[in-house]
Design a protein around this motif. Structure first.
Motif, PDB file in Angstrom:
ATOM      1  N   UNK A  58       3.011   8.865   2.811  1.00  0.00           N
ATOM      2  CA  UNK A  58       2.539   7.597   3.055  1.00  0.00           C
ATOM      3  C   UNK A  58       3.381   6.461   3.192  1.00  0.00           C
ATOM      4  N   UNK A  59       4.715   6.239   3.729  1.00  0.00           N
ATOM      5  CA  UNK A  59       5.382   5.277   3.726  1.00  0.00           C
ATOM      6  C   UNK A  59       4.906   4.835   4.841  1.00  0.00           C
ATOM      7  N   UNK A  60       5.576   3.335   4.691  1.00  0.00           N
ATOM      8  CA  UNK A  60       5.016   2.347   5.797  1.00  0.00           C
ATOM      9  C   UNK A  60       5.091   2.769   7.596  1.00  0.00           C
ATOM     10  N   UNK A  61       5.899   3.005   7.532  1.00  0.00           N
ATOM     11  CA  UNK A  61       5.918   4.369   9.087  1.00  0.00           C
ATOM     12  C   UNK A  61       4.664   4.594   9.057  1.00  0.00           C
ATOM     13  N   UNK A  62       4.609   5.710   8.576  1.00  0.00           N
ATOM     14  CA  UNK A  62       3.297   6.820   8.518  1.00  0.00           C
ATOM     15  C   UNK A  62       1.856   6.104   8.545  1.00  0.00           C
ATOM     16  N   UNK A  63       1.835   4.905   7.624  1.00  0.00           N
ATOM     17  CA  UNK A  63       0.810   4.030   7.159  1.00  0.00           C
ATOM     18  C   UNK A  63       0.030   3.102   9.016  1.00  0.00           C
ATOM     19  N   UNK A  64       1.673   2.681   9.083  1.00  0.00           N
ATOM     20  CA  UNK A  64       1.827   1.448  10.725  1.00  0.00           C
ATOM     21  C   UNK A  64       0.805   3.148  11.387  1.00  0.00           C
ATOM     22  N   UNK A  65       0.997   4.272  11.711  1.00  0.00           N
ATOM     23  CA  UNK A  65       0.710   5.443  12.615  1.00  0.00           C
ATOM     24  C   UNK A  65      -1.151   5.366  11.754  1.00  0.00           C
ATOM     25  N   UNK A  66      -1.012   5.969  11.466  1.00  0.00           N
ATOM     26  CA  UNK A  66      -2.681   5.967  11.007  1.00  0.00           C
ATOM     27  C   UNK A  66      -3.233   4.323  11.430  1.00  0.00           C
ATOM     28  N   UNK A  76       0.600  -1.066   0.116  1.00  0.00           N
ATOM     29  CA  UNK A  76      -0.355   0.307   0.225  1.00  0.00           C
ATOM     30  C   UNK A  76       0.951   0.939   0.631  1.00  0.00           C
ATOM     31  N   UNK A  77       2.066   0.837   0.812  1.00  0.00           N
ATOM     32  CA  UNK A  77       3.015   2.178   0.810  1.00  0.00           C
ATOM     33  C   UNK A  77       3.860   2.623  -0.411  1.00  0.00           C
ATOM     34  N   UNK A  78       3.911   1.670  -1.340  1.00  0.00           N
ATOM     35  CA  UNK A  78       4.722   1.472  -2.761  1.00  0.00           C
ATOM     36  C   UNK A  78       3.701   2.262  -3.679  1.00  0.00           C
ATOM     37  N   UNK A  79       1.798   2.129  -3.563  1.00  0.00           N
ATOM     38  CA  UNK A  79       1.094   2.242  -4.631  1.00  0.00           C
ATOM     39  C   UNK A  79       0.788   4.031  -4.125  1.00  0.00           C
ATOM     40  N   UNK A  80       0.118   4.469  -3.170  1.00  0.00           N
ATOM     41  CA  UNK A  80      -0.023   5.522  -2.381  1.00  0.00           C
ATOM     42  C   UNK A  80       1.052   6.466  -3.124  1.00  0.00           C
ATOM     43  N   UNK A  81       2.730   6.190  -2.538  1.00  0.00           N
ATOM     44  CA  UNK A  81       3.477   7.242  -2.774  1.00  0.00           C
ATOM     45  C   UNK A  81       3.870   7.338  -4.277  1.00  0.00           C
ATOM     46  N   UNK A  82       3.419   6.669  -4.874  1.00  0.00           N
ATOM     47  CA  UNK A  82       4.118   6.938  -6.488  1.00  0.00           C
ATOM     48  C   UNK A  82       2.672   7.766  -6.504  1.00  0.00           C
ATOM     49  N   UNK A  83       1.345   7.324  -6.186  1.00  0.00           N
ATOM     50  CA  UNK A  83       0.179   8.489  -6.949  1.00  0.00           C
ATOM     51  C   UNK A  83       0.648   9.704  -6.021  1.00  0.00           C
ATOM     52  N   UNK A  84       0.542   9.911  -4.798  1.00  0.00           N
ATOM     53  CA  UNK A  84       0.213  11.198  -3.830  1.00  0.00           C
ATOM     54  C   UNK A  84       1.805  11.822  -3.496  1.00  0.00           C
TER      55      UNK A  84
END
Length: 333
Positions: free
Chosen positions: A78-86, A66-74
């Motif tokens: 949306x790093x893996x760390x940020x997604x874990x924080x969410x 998810x991190x890779x796809x969101x980072x490519x788009x936005x």
């Protein structure tokens, strides 16, 4: 020409205030939407993970992909760390622990709040951040200075619970008094040598920080305020006014051990203000002595049993260690 310039300046100020207000409204709206979105992303991640048969392995792969796809788009954010924080944000605030249904602080605030394990303490800092419009830096400072713990030390269990439900509610003078006060912003090392005038000057130099430590409703009035009677002159170190209590607050600074004469002197100052300065619609004057050390017995037996005006608090010029706070809590219990 001067009149014209003044008219233009006045008109410009009105436009500027309007634009600043609009900018702040937009910022708050965007910030609230962003935090709410992060909460919903966290919920989707948790819901998706719970559908996986091998939760741990699936969850890690899910977040990385998810991190890779969101980072490519936005882009960033949306790093893996940020997604874990969410994900953690949702897990923390999905149990009815929010102050309201609306997230009213910045994402940086919530990242800090999530690291506070105690639910009551976390709710207290969230409420106070909203009420006092604390920046993330101010929130960090109040947490580091153990504000919640210091306030809890002077309260019974029901009052501590109230702190987590309503924040600090100032209804009587005692509510506004901390013990100890933390004055680490002065920059004095723990065992440095300084005079009372040095301490006073530093507090004036760092007045904004001192007001934050004093708490809600305090405004500065005067330093070295002279009062005179019978050809005698006395000087009160610092005078403040608390808008919530509608009371003058007189502060005297003492280096070393508090003496009963210091308390008697403050009693005289308070009596003078009550009889000569305060207005009919104002409440009785509050006296606060800040000292390096004190004997509770000296304070207890110098003041009347029904005292609600004179207080003595210790101050520290360094942030308390976890061990020191633990000691304070254990001594209370």
């Amino acid at each position: 020409m001067n009149d014209l310039n003044r008219q233009i300046d006045t008109f410009y100020s009105k436009i500027l205030d309007l634009l600043k207000s609009a900018h702040q409204t937009v910022y708050q709206s965007v910030n609230s939407t962003m935090v709410d979105t992060y909460y919903k992303i966290g919920r989707l991640i948790v819901d998706e993970e719970q559908q996986g048969k091998e939760k741990a392995k699936y969850g890690q792969n899910l977040i990385n992909a998810l991190s890779k796809r969101l980072s490519d788009e936005f882009g960033k954010g949306f790093s893996a760390t940020n997604l874990k924080q969410m994900r953690s944000f949702y897990l923390t605030y999905s149990k009815g622990q929010t102050v309201s249904d609306e997230f009213r602080l910045s994402w940086s605030h919530y990242l800090k709040l999530m690291r506070i394990d105690d639910e009551n303490e976390r709710k207290f800092y969230e409420i106070e951040s909203i009420k006092n419009n604390w920046s993330n830096k101010e929130l960090q400072r109040q947490y580091d200075s153990a504000l919640y713990t210091r306030l809890s030390l002077s309260r019974n269990k029901s009052e501590v619970i109230e702190l987590s439900e309503k924040g600090l509610v100032i209804e009587k003078p005692k509510d506004a008094i901390k013990d100890p006060f933390i004055l680490e912003f002065l920059g004095f090392p723990e065992k440095s040598i300084y005079s009372e005038s040095d301490l006073e000057q530093k507090l004036i130099d760092k007045l904004e920080h001192f007001l934050l430590e004093l708490g809600t409703g305090f405004t500065f009035v005067a330093r070295q305020k002279r009062i005179s009677f019978d050809d005698k002159h006395f000087h009160i170190d610092l005078v403040f006014y608390n808008r919530i209590l509608k009371s003058f607050v007189l502060i005297d600074l003492k280096i070393g051990e508090l003496k009963h004469q210091d308390i008697g002197q403050m009693q005289m100052y308070v009596n003078y203000y009550d009889r000569e300065v305060r207005l009919k619609d104002e409440n009785k004057t509050i006296g606060l002595i800040l000292c390096q050390n004190k004997s509770e017995s000296v304070v207890q037996y110098t003041l009347p049993e029904n005292n609600e005006q004179i207080f003595a608090s210790k101050y520290q010029t360094v942030l308390p260690s976890k061990e020191k706070l633990k000691e304070l809590i254990e001594n209370k219990e």
